[in-house]
Design a protein around this motif. Structure first.
Motif, short mmCIF file in Angstrom:
data_model
loop_
_atom_site.label_atom_id
_atom_site.label_comp_id
_atom_site.label_asym_id
_atom_site.label_seq_id
_atom_site.Cartn_x
_atom_site.Cartn_y
_atom_site.Cartn_z
N VAL A 84 0.81 -1.22 0.00
CA VAL A 84 0.00 0.00 0.00
C VAL A 84 0.84 1.28 0.00
CG1 VAL A 84 -1.78 1.29 1.21
CG2 VAL A 84 -1.81 -1.20 1.25
N LEU A 88 2.12 5.50 -2.19
CA LEU A 88 1.62 6.76 -1.64
C LEU A 88 2.69 7.83 -1.49
CD1 LEU A 88 -0.70 5.50 1.23
CD2 LEU A 88 -1.41 6.59 -0.88
N ARG A 91 2.29 10.96 -3.27
CA ARG A 91 1.04 11.69 -3.08
C ARG A 91 1.17 12.71 -1.95
NH1 ARG A 91 -3.22 9.32 -5.44
NH2 ARG A 91 -2.61 7.90 -7.09
N ASP A 95 -3.89 12.43 0.96
CA ASP A 95 -4.02 11.06 0.47
C ASP A 95 -3.46 10.05 1.48
OD1 ASP A 95 -5.19 12.03 -1.73
OD2 ASP A 95 -3.57 11.60 -3.13
N LEU A 98 -6.03 9.62 4.23
CA LEU A 98 -7.19 8.82 3.82
C LEU A 98 -6.85 7.35 3.68
CD1 LEU A 98 -8.91 11.05 1.23
CD2 LEU A 98 -9.93 10.03 3.24
N ALA A 99 -5.75 7.08 2.98
CA ALA A 99 -5.41 5.68 2.72
C ALA A 99 -5.08 4.96 4.02
CB ALA A 99 -4.24 5.60 1.76
N PHE A 101 -6.14 5.78 6.92
CA PHE A 101 -7.42 5.66 7.65
C PHE A 101 -8.14 4.39 7.19
CE2 PHE A 101 -11.99 7.00 8.10
CZ PHE A 101 -11.99 7.06 9.48
N GLY A 102 -8.11 4.17 5.87
CA GLY A 102 -8.67 2.94 5.33
C GLY A 102 -7.98 1.72 5.90
N PHE A 106 -9.56 -1.44 8.02
CA PHE A 106 -9.29 -2.79 7.56
C PHE A 106 -8.69 -3.64 8.67
CE2 PHE A 106 -6.26 -5.78 5.62
CZ PHE A 106 -7.16 -6.59 4.95
N VAL B 268 -13.33 11.64 4.32
CA VAL B 268 -13.65 10.62 3.32
C VAL B 268 -14.81 11.09 2.44
CG1 VAL B 268 -14.57 8.31 3.00
CG2 VAL B 268 -12.81 8.71 4.70
N VAL B 271 -13.62 13.71 -0.08
CA VAL B 271 -12.77 13.18 -1.15
C VAL B 271 -13.58 12.27 -2.08
CG1 VAL B 271 -10.78 11.74 -1.62
CG2 VAL B 271 -10.68 13.42 0.19
N PRO B 308 -10.08 -1.18 2.22
CA PRO B 308 -9.37 -1.25 0.93
C PRO B 308 -10.03 -0.39 -0.14
CG PRO B 308 -9.62 -3.42 1.86
CD PRO B 308 -10.41 -2.51 2.73
N LEU B 310 -11.42 2.43 0.26
CA LEU B 310 -10.95 3.79 0.51
C LEU B 310 -9.56 4.01 -0.10
CD1 LEU B 310 -12.49 5.84 2.07
CD2 LEU B 310 -11.13 5.33 4.06
N ILE B 311 -8.72 3.00 0.09
CA ILE B 311 -7.36 3.10 -0.45
C ILE B 311 -7.42 3.18 -1.98
CG2 ILE B 311 -5.13 1.94 -0.62
CD1 ILE B 311 -5.80 0.67 2.12
N VAL B 314 -8.46 6.61 -3.05
CA VAL B 314 -7.34 7.54 -2.97
C VAL B 314 -6.41 7.34 -4.16
CG1 VAL B 314 -5.23 8.04 -1.70
CG2 VAL B 314 -7.38 7.76 -0.48
N LEU B 315 -6.16 6.08 -4.50
CA LEU B 315 -5.17 5.83 -5.54
C LEU B 315 -5.69 6.14 -6.94
CD1 LEU B 315 -3.51 2.54 -4.28
CD2 LEU B 315 -2.67 4.87 -4.13
N PHE B 316 -6.96 5.86 -7.18
CA PHE B 316 -7.40 5.92 -8.58
C PHE B 316 -8.48 6.94 -8.89
CE2 PHE B 316 -5.83 1.56 -7.85
CZ PHE B 316 -4.71 1.67 -8.64
N ARG B 318 -9.46 10.19 -8.98
CA ARG B 318 -9.15 11.61 -8.86
C ARG B 318 -10.43 12.42 -9.05
NH1 ARG B 318 -4.79 13.11 -6.64
NH2 ARG B 318 -5.83 11.71 -5.25
#
Lengths: 308, 334
Positions: A84, A88, A91, A95, A98-99, A101-102, A106, B268, B271, B308, B310-311, B314-316, B318
């Motif tokens: 993961v 990042l 970024r 970001d 957020l990531a 936090f996800g 999880f 969240v 975004v 996941p 959420l991740i 963030v990654l894809f 935009r």
């Protein structure tokens, strides 16, 4: 206010502070070197505790449990970094927030699925489950002394690792200028993975050591993560020395505040008011301290050299 | 010489409606307006409450979007203003002050006051420090809420009477669920309109300018700190309004509403919906709350999927949902 209680609480404060240091050291390194905000650091703390609980139950020995849980947490950290976090780094901070936090959501859920919602306690070996008397009639649980000594040993080890070894030199080089270090042939991605794994193992160790006192539970990481944030903000992000000073400061102030603030307040205000204000104020004290430090030195007490 | 940028919207109403972001959002707001009339007839009264909650969150998200989306301030403690607004109301209600004309202004002022103090300190810092400090301030009040036993500590506080707006000759009766629902709806519209006006004003321009390049703004001679602080206070008060509405709607408040995962969820939502867009927070809160509702009825372990997800967002993804809708717009748009 008797001095035995005072001394005991002071030791408790040091113990909490050192534990916080283990957590903050990894956090501050990860942030200082990789410029990554990692909210999921507390999850590694939690996972370390659960690993230790499982391995202790399997092997019957707390020591072996910890020795197995440490590399396991290290591996989890490295996997998280590769899967993961690696994507990042380029970024922005939002970001990251957020990531990670996800990641917290999880991991909390994963732990609930794997270990159940109840949490796990770790029985202490009989040899550690006693109190010893120190000087002046102070008795103190031997296990907490062990926590203090182990954390101190780790702190010293970390100091030597960073200031005296080749890896430490690379870490420092990466921290002060990663582009230049990369240009000179340092494998920066591998260094990052290594540092993250190290931070994960430190956080896991903190979780493992506290688990016999509290117990391994879901969400245990979040509470202490906020403390660790306060610590590294006070100490200066990226500074190990700052993390140590900040952690001890926070540990002692928080512990002492919780036990003695209401007594102190009695001198100033009425008992009824003190009973309400005491707990309220003591739970806010470290944040007030943080606000004060920031108002005077926004960069923290020991900002690392070479940044800003 | 005028330069047209993407953020400057066409002024003509018809052109605006052709923007799919705006039309979808207006459609959602219209659905929200019609729900209390239609839902009981369809036997789905449950959805009235769901939508009311979504709207309250949308107000909070709109307020955060003002500083995060347009000002670049990643406040990770924004839920605390919801808490302050709600607790101000709850405390006054417990102490016997149920007059809304006293409760609401006082609560909003209190939110503004806290935002002023917290903002003044945290805005001295930047980047990750700002994130962590706002987080810490939020936690500070969370723990305060937990430790004050008179107002429920961590069990939370029941509110027996909703705010009373009684002028003698006319009364806004919030104890009527439908009235309260429309007050929430109108508040949401008002907050969206307010943030539209703020963002497109000179003030909002400075805010956006400071986000894209602070040094440049300062070089022009703009005291960016003050502008940011003002925006921070406005956002805090707007979130306080959401808190007030929530306290009135649920008639229950607990420290958990200021706990940091709530602040994370607000981010969240923004975004997910598209930050820095007018309707992004609305789209985001609809998507977030619907998604969590959906996933949690499907499996209890929905965080295992949501984390996941959420991740991946963030990654894809935009630009979030608003960005996706924008791509649906006809190409011929200038």
């Amino acid at each position: 206010m008797n001095y035995v209680l005072l001394a005991e609480q002071f030791l408790n404060g040091i113990q909490l502070g050192l534990l916080l240091f283990l957590l903050s050291a990894g956090l501050t390194l990860v942030f200082g070197i990789m410029d990554l905000v990692n909210l999921a650091h507390g999850s590694l703390y939690m996972i370390g505790a659960f690993f230790a609980a499982t391995f202790t139950a399997l092997t019957g020995s707390f020591l072996i449990g910890v020795l197995l849980a440490l590399p396991a947490t290290l591996v989890v950290g490295i996997v998280v970094e590769i899967v993961v976090l690696r994507t990042l780094y380029a970024r922005n901070h939002l970001d990251h927030v957020l990531a990670t936090f996800g990641l917290i959501l999880f991991f909390n859920e994963l732990v609930r699925v794997v270990w159940g919602p109840a949490g796990m306690s770790i029985p202490l070996p009989a040899a550690l489950d006693v109190s010893v008397s120190l000087l002046f009639g102070i008795t103190y649980p031997i296990y907490r002394i062990v926590i203090i000594l182990v954390s101190l040993a780790v702190a010293v080890g970390l100091y030597f690792l960073i200031s005296r070894t080749r890896i430490g030199m690379l870490i420092r080089a990466g921290a002060s200028n990663r582009t230049m270090a990369g240009a000179l042939g340092v494998n920066i991605p591998r260094l990052f993975t290594l540092i993250f794994g190290l931070g994960a193992a430190l956080a896991g160790l903190a979780g493992m050591m506290i688990a016999p006192v509290t117990q391994a539970s879901i969400g245990m990481g979040e509470q202490i993560l906020i403390f660790a944030f306060v610590v590294i903000v006070i100490g200066g992000i990226g500074s190990i020395r700052g993390a140590l000073v900040g952690a001890l400061l926070i540990g002692i102030i928080d512990t002492m505040g919780r036990s003695f603030l209401d007594v102190l307040l009695l001198v100033v205000i009425s008992p009824a008011a003190a009973e309400t204000a005491g707990p309220a104020l003591s739970s806010m004290m470290i944040y007030i301290l943080m606000a004060l430090v920031l108002a005077i030195r926004p960069q923290g007490l020991f900002p690392p050299r070479g940044r800003q | 010489m005028t330069q047209t940028s993407k953020s400057q919207r066409p002024q003509n109403l018809w052109a605006r409606l052709r923007d799919s972001r705006t039309s979808v959002s207006l459609l959602l707001l219209a659905i929200a307006a019609a729900t209390p009339l239609a839902a009981p007839a369809l036997g789905q009264s449950f959805y009235v409450d769901v939508i009311a909650r979504i709207m309250i969150w949308a107000i909070a998200a709109t307020s955060l979007n003002l500083i995060l989306g347009y000002g670049g301030m990643v406040s990770f403690g924004h839920a605390v203003y919801l808490g302050i607004g709600a607790y101000a109301m709850g405390i006054m209600a417990t102490e016997g002050i149920t007059n809304g004309f006293i409760q609401w202004p006082l609560a909003l002022l209190l939110c503004g006051f806290f935002a002023l103090i917290f903002g003044a300190i945290s805005l001295r810092t930047k980047g990750v420090y700002f994130i962590m400090i706002t987080l810490a301030f939020g936690q500070m009040l969370f723990f305060l809420g937990i430790s004050v036993e008179r107002y429920g500590s961590d069990d939370g506080l029941l509110i027996f009477t909703r705010s009373e707006f009684d002028l003698g000759f006319a009364e806004l009766d919030l104890s009527n669920g439908t009235t309260l629902y429309y007050v929430i709806w109108a508040s949401l519209i008002g907050c969206i309109y307010l943030s539209h006006r703020i963002v497109n004003s000179r003030f909002g321009m400075v805010l956006r300018g400071a986000m894209s390049n602070e040094t440049r703004m300062q070089a022009i001679g703009v005291p960016t700190y003050r502008y940011r602080l003002a925006a921070f206070v406005i956002a805090g008060m707007m979130a306080g309004l959401a808190g007030l509405l929530s306290a009135n709607f649920e008639r229950f408040i607990s420290p958990d509403m200021m706990n940091w995962p709530r602040s994370g969820e607000l981010i969240v939502m923004i975004v997910l919906g598209g930050m820095g867009t007018l309707f992004g927070p609305v789209l985001g809160s609809v998507a977030f709350l619907m998604l969590s509702e959906l996933l949690s009825t499907w499996t209890e372990k929905w965080h295992l999927i949501f984390g996941p997800f959420l991740i991946l967002v963030v990654l894809f993804a935009r630009g979030g949902l608003a960005g996706m809708l924008e791509r649906l717009n006809p190409r011929s748009d200038p």
